[in-house]
Design a protein around this motif. Structure first.
Motif, PDB file in Angstrom:
ATOM      1  N   GLY A 139       0.789  -1.223   0.000  1.00  0.00           N
ATOM      2  CA  GLY A 139       0.000   0.000   0.000  1.00  0.00           C
ATOM      3  C   GLY A 139       0.822   1.274   0.000  1.00  0.00           C
ATOM      4  O   GLY A 139       0.408   2.292  -0.547  1.00  0.00           O
ATOM      5  N   ARG A 140       2.014   1.218   0.562  1.00  0.00           N
ATOM      6  CA  ARG A 140       2.859   2.427   0.616  1.00  0.00           C
ATOM      7  C   ARG A 140       3.552   2.721  -0.715  1.00  0.00           C
ATOM      8  O   ARG A 140       4.074   3.808  -0.925  1.00  0.00           O
ATOM      9  CB  ARG A 140       3.887   2.310   1.726  1.00  0.00           C
ATOM     10  N   LEU A 141       3.544   1.747  -1.613  1.00  0.00           N
ATOM     11  CA  LEU A 141       4.112   1.978  -2.940  1.00  0.00           C
ATOM     12  C   LEU A 141       3.135   2.826  -3.740  1.00  0.00           C
ATOM     13  O   LEU A 141       1.922   2.649  -3.632  1.00  0.00           O
ATOM     14  CB  LEU A 141       4.356   0.647  -3.662  1.00  0.00           C
ATOM     15  N   GLY A 142       3.626   3.701  -4.554  1.00  0.00           N
ATOM     16  CA  GLY A 142       2.764   4.571  -5.342  1.00  0.00           C
ATOM     17  C   GLY A 142       1.807   3.822  -6.250  1.00  0.00           C
ATOM     18  O   GLY A 142       0.735   4.309  -6.571  1.00  0.00           O
ATOM     19  N   HIS A 143       2.142   2.601  -6.630  1.00  0.00           N
ATOM     20  CA  HIS A 143       1.313   1.813  -7.540  1.00  0.00           C
ATOM     21  C   HIS A 143       0.544   0.719  -6.829  1.00  0.00           C
ATOM     22  O   HIS A 143      -0.324   0.095  -7.425  1.00  0.00           O
ATOM     23  CB  HIS A 143       2.156   1.205  -8.657  1.00  0.00           C
ATOM     24  N   GLY A 144       0.841   0.454  -5.576  1.00  0.00           N
ATOM     25  CA  GLY A 144       0.121  -0.570  -4.824  1.00  0.00           C
ATOM     26  C   GLY A 144       0.217  -1.962  -5.417  1.00  0.00           C
ATOM     27  O   GLY A 144      -0.602  -2.817  -5.143  1.00  0.00           O
ATOM     28  N   GLY A 145       1.225  -2.189  -6.252  1.00  0.00           N
ATOM     29  CA  GLY A 145       1.400  -3.498  -6.873  1.00  0.00           C
ATOM     30  C   GLY A 145       0.782  -3.617  -8.255  1.00  0.00           C
ATOM     31  O   GLY A 145       0.919  -4.648  -8.896  1.00  0.00           O
ATOM     32  N   HIS A 146       0.110  -2.572  -8.724  1.00  0.00           N
ATOM     33  CA  HIS A 146      -0.500  -2.616 -10.055  1.00  0.00           C
ATOM     34  C   HIS A 146       0.572  -2.519 -11.139  1.00  0.00           C
ATOM     35  O   HIS A 146       1.526  -1.751 -11.013  1.00  0.00           O
ATOM     36  CB  HIS A 146      -1.505  -1.478 -10.229  1.00  0.00           C
ATOM     37  N   PHE A 147       0.389  -3.288 -12.191  1.00  0.00           N
ATOM     38  CA  PHE A 147       1.297  -3.239 -13.329  1.00  0.00           C
ATOM     39  C   PHE A 147       1.248  -1.846 -13.954  1.00  0.00           C
ATOM     40  O   PHE A 147       0.263  -1.126 -13.811  1.00  0.00           O
ATOM     41  CB  PHE A 147       0.898  -4.271 -14.375  1.00  0.00           C
ATOM     42  N   ASP A 148       2.297  -1.483 -14.658  1.00  0.00           N
ATOM     43  CA  ASP A 148       2.408  -0.162 -15.273  1.00  0.00           C
ATOM     44  C   ASP A 148       1.778  -0.176 -16.667  1.00  0.00           C
ATOM     45  O   ASP A 148       2.356  -0.714 -17.607  1.00  0.00           O
ATOM     46  CB  ASP A 148       3.879   0.231 -15.365  1.00  0.00           C
ATOM     47  N   PRO A 149       0.606   0.440 -16.822  1.00  0.00           N
ATOM     48  CA  PRO A 149      -0.076   0.399 -18.128  1.00  0.00           C
ATOM     49  C   PRO A 149       0.615   1.243 -19.197  1.00  0.00           C
ATOM     50  O   PRO A 149       0.300   1.114 -20.377  1.00  0.00           O
ATOM     51  CB  PRO A 149      -1.469   0.961 -17.813  1.00  0.00           C
ATOM     52  N   GLN A 150       1.575   2.085 -18.796  1.00  0.00           N
ATOM     53  CA  GLN A 150       2.291   2.927 -19.753  1.00  0.00           C
ATOM     54  C   GLN A 150       3.414   2.172 -20.460  1.00  0.00           C
ATOM     55  O   GLN A 150       3.962   2.649 -21.448  1.00  0.00           O
ATOM     56  CB  GLN A 150       2.884   4.155 -19.049  1.00  0.00           C
ATOM     57  N   GLN A 151       3.750   0.987 -19.948  1.00  0.00           N
ATOM     58  CA  GLN A 151       4.829   0.184 -20.523  1.00  0.00           C
ATOM     59  C   GLN A 151       4.243  -0.900 -21.422  1.00  0.00           C
ATOM     60  O   GLN A 151       3.039  -1.110 -21.450  1.00  0.00           O
ATOM     61  CB  GLN A 151       5.655  -0.457 -19.409  1.00  0.00           C
ATOM     62  N   GLU A 152       5.129  -1.607 -22.110  1.00  0.00           N
ATOM     63  CA  GLU A 152       4.708  -2.703 -22.980  1.00  0.00           C
ATOM     64  C   GLU A 152       5.396  -3.996 -22.558  1.00  0.00           C
ATOM     65  O   GLU A 152       6.496  -3.974 -22.022  1.00  0.00           O
ATOM     66  CB  GLU A 152       5.063  -2.387 -24.431  1.00  0.00           C
ATOM     67  N   GLY A 153       4.745  -5.119 -22.833  1.00  0.00           N
ATOM     68  CA  GLY A 153       5.322  -6.427 -22.553  1.00  0.00           C
ATOM     69  C   GLY A 153       5.774  -6.568 -21.110  1.00  0.00           C
ATOM     70  O   GLY A 153       5.090  -6.146 -20.181  1.00  0.00           O
ATOM     71  N   ALA A 154       6.958  -7.155 -20.928  1.00  0.00           N
ATOM     72  CA  ALA A 154       7.494  -7.376 -19.584  1.00  0.00           C
ATOM     73  C   ALA A 154       7.741  -6.071 -18.837  1.00  0.00           C
ATOM     74  O   ALA A 154       7.785  -6.056 -17.608  1.00  0.00           O
ATOM     75  CB  ALA A 154       8.787  -8.180 -19.670  1.00  0.00           C
TER      76      ALA A 154
END
Length: 106
Positions: free
Chosen positions: A67-82
């Motif tokens: 929860g303290r991470l800015g993304h909360g563990g969600h993948f980065d939708p701005q990136q591609e593939g891995a």
């Protein structure tokens, strides 16, 4: 959790598992989804989740650990593939190891 016996048992860059061999206590970082989900129109975004197993009960600890991470563990939708999960995975592993007081020992 002030344990120091935890060690990363297995990693495959899509999840991770730490086990305290003395007590049987385990923590798992699991991928809920994959990088293709948003491309395939999935109804929820991919993310990492954390589960704690004390030998009797499995309890989700995602918000407490990530929860303290800015993304909360969600993948980065701005990136591609891995790239959608690679940096996020590294940050999640570090967050779990901070909770376990491992200090980046891998």
């Amino acid at each position: 959790m002030a344990r120091t016996q935890f060690d990363l048992y297995e990693e495959d860059r899509t999840g991770a598992w730490w086990a305290d061999l003395d007590s049987g206590h385990q923590l798992a970082l699991v991928s809920d989804g994959g990088w293709r989900m948003s491309l395939n129109g999935a109804s929820y975004p991919s993310r990492y989740r954390v589960f704690d197993f004390d030998g009797v009960e499995i309890v989700e600890q995602t918000e407490e650990v990530l929860g303290r991470l800015g993304h909360g563990g969600h993948f980065d939708p701005q990136q591609e593939g891995a790239g959608r999960y690679q940096r996020v995975w590294e940050e999640c592993v570090s967050a779990v190891e901070d909770v376990l007081h491992l200090g980046g020992k891998r």
